[in-house]
Design a protein around this motif. Structure first.
Motif, short mmCIF file in Angstrom:
data_model
loop_
_atom_site.label_atom_id
_atom_site.label_comp_id
_atom_site.label_asym_id
_atom_site.label_seq_id
_atom_site.Cartn_x
_atom_site.Cartn_y
_atom_site.Cartn_z
N LEU A 9 0.73 -1.29 0.14
CA LEU A 9 0.09 -0.01 0.00
C LEU A 9 1.05 1.29 0.02
CD1 LEU A 9 -2.68 -1.23 2.73
CD2 LEU A 9 -2.83 -0.97 0.21
N VAL A 10 2.04 1.15 0.48
CA VAL A 10 2.93 2.12 0.60
C VAL A 10 4.41 1.94 0.14
CG1 VAL A 10 4.00 3.77 2.40
CG2 VAL A 10 1.84 3.21 2.59
N THR A 11 4.99 2.84 -0.50
CA THR A 11 6.50 2.74 -1.02
C THR A 11 7.24 3.57 -0.20
OG1 THR A 11 6.20 4.41 -2.77
CG2 THR A 11 5.83 2.22 -3.39
N ARG A 12 8.45 3.01 -0.01
CA ARG A 12 9.37 3.97 0.75
C ARG A 12 10.71 4.33 -0.17
NH1 ARG A 12 14.10 2.52 3.79
NH2 ARG A 12 14.39 4.03 5.75
N ARG A 13 11.13 5.60 -0.29
CA ARG A 13 12.19 5.75 -1.02
C ARG A 13 12.93 6.77 -0.40
NH1 ARG A 13 13.27 10.77 -4.96
NH2 ARG A 13 11.49 11.71 -3.65
N VAL A 14 14.24 6.02 -0.29
CA VAL A 14 15.15 6.86 0.45
C VAL A 14 15.77 7.89 -0.36
CG1 VAL A 14 17.64 6.39 1.50
CG2 VAL A 14 16.10 4.47 1.50
N LEU A 15 15.87 9.09 0.42
CA LEU A 15 16.42 10.35 -0.18
C LEU A 15 17.85 10.40 -0.03
CD1 LEU A 15 13.65 12.67 1.34
CD2 LEU A 15 13.78 11.53 -0.96
N ASP A 16 18.63 10.97 -1.01
CA ASP A 16 19.92 11.22 -0.87
C ASP A 16 20.23 12.49 -0.05
OD1 ASP A 16 22.79 10.92 -1.14
OD2 ASP A 16 22.60 11.79 -3.19
N THR A 17 20.10 12.52 1.11
CA THR A 17 20.29 13.81 2.17
C THR A 17 21.26 13.54 3.16
OG1 THR A 17 18.27 13.11 3.31
CG2 THR A 17 17.98 14.55 1.44
N PRO B 133 21.34 14.19 7.65
CA PRO B 133 21.27 12.87 7.43
C PRO B 133 20.31 12.08 6.47
CG PRO B 133 20.17 13.84 9.32
CD PRO B 133 20.87 15.00 8.40
N PRO B 134 20.59 10.59 6.41
CA PRO B 134 19.58 9.76 5.54
C PRO B 134 18.35 10.10 6.00
CG PRO B 134 21.49 8.59 6.14
CD PRO B 134 21.75 9.87 6.94
N SER B 135 17.24 10.06 4.84
CA SER B 135 15.93 10.34 5.14
C SER B 135 15.08 9.44 4.10
CB SER B 135 15.67 11.60 5.05
OG SER B 135 14.29 11.80 5.35
N ALA B 136 13.94 9.28 4.40
CA ALA B 136 12.93 8.32 3.77
C ALA B 136 11.93 9.16 3.25
CB ALA B 136 12.89 7.03 4.14
N GLU B 137 11.09 8.81 2.23
CA GLU B 137 9.82 9.53 1.91
C GLU B 137 8.78 8.30 1.43
OE1 GLU B 137 9.52 13.45 -0.53
OE2 GLU B 137 9.47 11.73 -1.74
N TYR B 138 7.62 8.50 2.04
CA TYR B 138 6.77 7.50 1.91
C TYR B 138 5.44 8.12 1.04
CZ TYR B 138 9.00 5.53 5.96
OH TYR B 138 10.08 4.90 6.58
N ALA B 139 5.06 7.04 0.03
CA ALA B 139 3.97 7.56 -0.68
C ALA B 139 2.96 6.23 -0.83
CB ALA B 139 4.61 8.01 -1.94
N LEU B 140 1.78 6.71 -1.20
CA LEU B 140 0.69 5.61 -1.48
C LEU B 140 1.10 5.03 -3.04
CD1 LEU B 140 -2.51 7.25 -0.42
CD2 LEU B 140 -1.20 5.28 0.94
N THR B 141 0.98 3.68 -3.04
CA THR B 141 0.80 2.99 -4.15
C THR B 141 -0.26 3.04 -4.94
OG1 THR B 141 0.20 1.06 -3.21
CG2 THR B 141 2.65 0.99 -3.29
N PRO B 142 -0.32 2.85 -6.20
CA PRO B 142 -1.95 2.61 -6.91
C PRO B 142 -2.86 1.96 -5.91
CG PRO B 142 -0.25 2.45 -8.52
CD PRO B 142 0.43 2.35 -7.05
#
Length: 130
Positions: A72-80, A82-91
């Motif tokens: 239901l959710v995807t996790r994308r690691v951001l190149d920052t 400190p390291p961070s991640a962004e979460y988004a809904l899948t279709p």
């Protein structure tokens, strides 16, 4: 030598119920809230904590992992740093939004009804109960 295994007399379980499977996607404390706050745009962990102030970091982390494992959710690691991640809904996660919005709509109606019930004079409420 052990006893022989007897054949079960219980019928095979029924096929999976679509409603049960859909509701299972939303099980767990705060899951609908997390989906709701991801509906507009991707959010980072700290932003979700800010959006849902009563949720603990531990529960939010568990819910995000659970929703990700269910697709239901995807996790994308951001190149920052400190390291961070962004979460988004899948279709698939987005397909749950109309159901969550319908539940929220009914919830607003219930809250309005309860508010009206509390505002009614005590004598009128007592008569209604009798």
């Amino acid at each position: 030598m052990g006893l022989p295994v007897r054949k079960s007399k219980v019928a095979a379980p029924p096929p999976a119920c679509p409603l049960t499977e859909s509701l299972a996607l939303l099980r767990g404390a705060w899951a609908p809230n997390v989906i709701w706050y991801l509906s507009a745009e991707p959010r980072r962990f700290g932003e979700l904590r800010h959006d849902i102030p009563r949720i603990s970091a531990r529960v939010l982390s568990a819910r995000l992992r659970e929703l990700e494992s269910r697709g239901l959710v995807t996790r994308r690691v951001l190149d920052t740093s400190p390291p961070s991640a962004e979460y988004a809904l899948t279709p698939l996660g987005r397909e749950l939004l109309p159901a969550i919005e319908a539940l929220a709509h009914v919830g607003r109606k219930l809250i309005d009804q309860w508010a009206l019930g509390r505002q009614a004079p005590r004598a009128a409420r007592v008569r209604r109960m009798a």
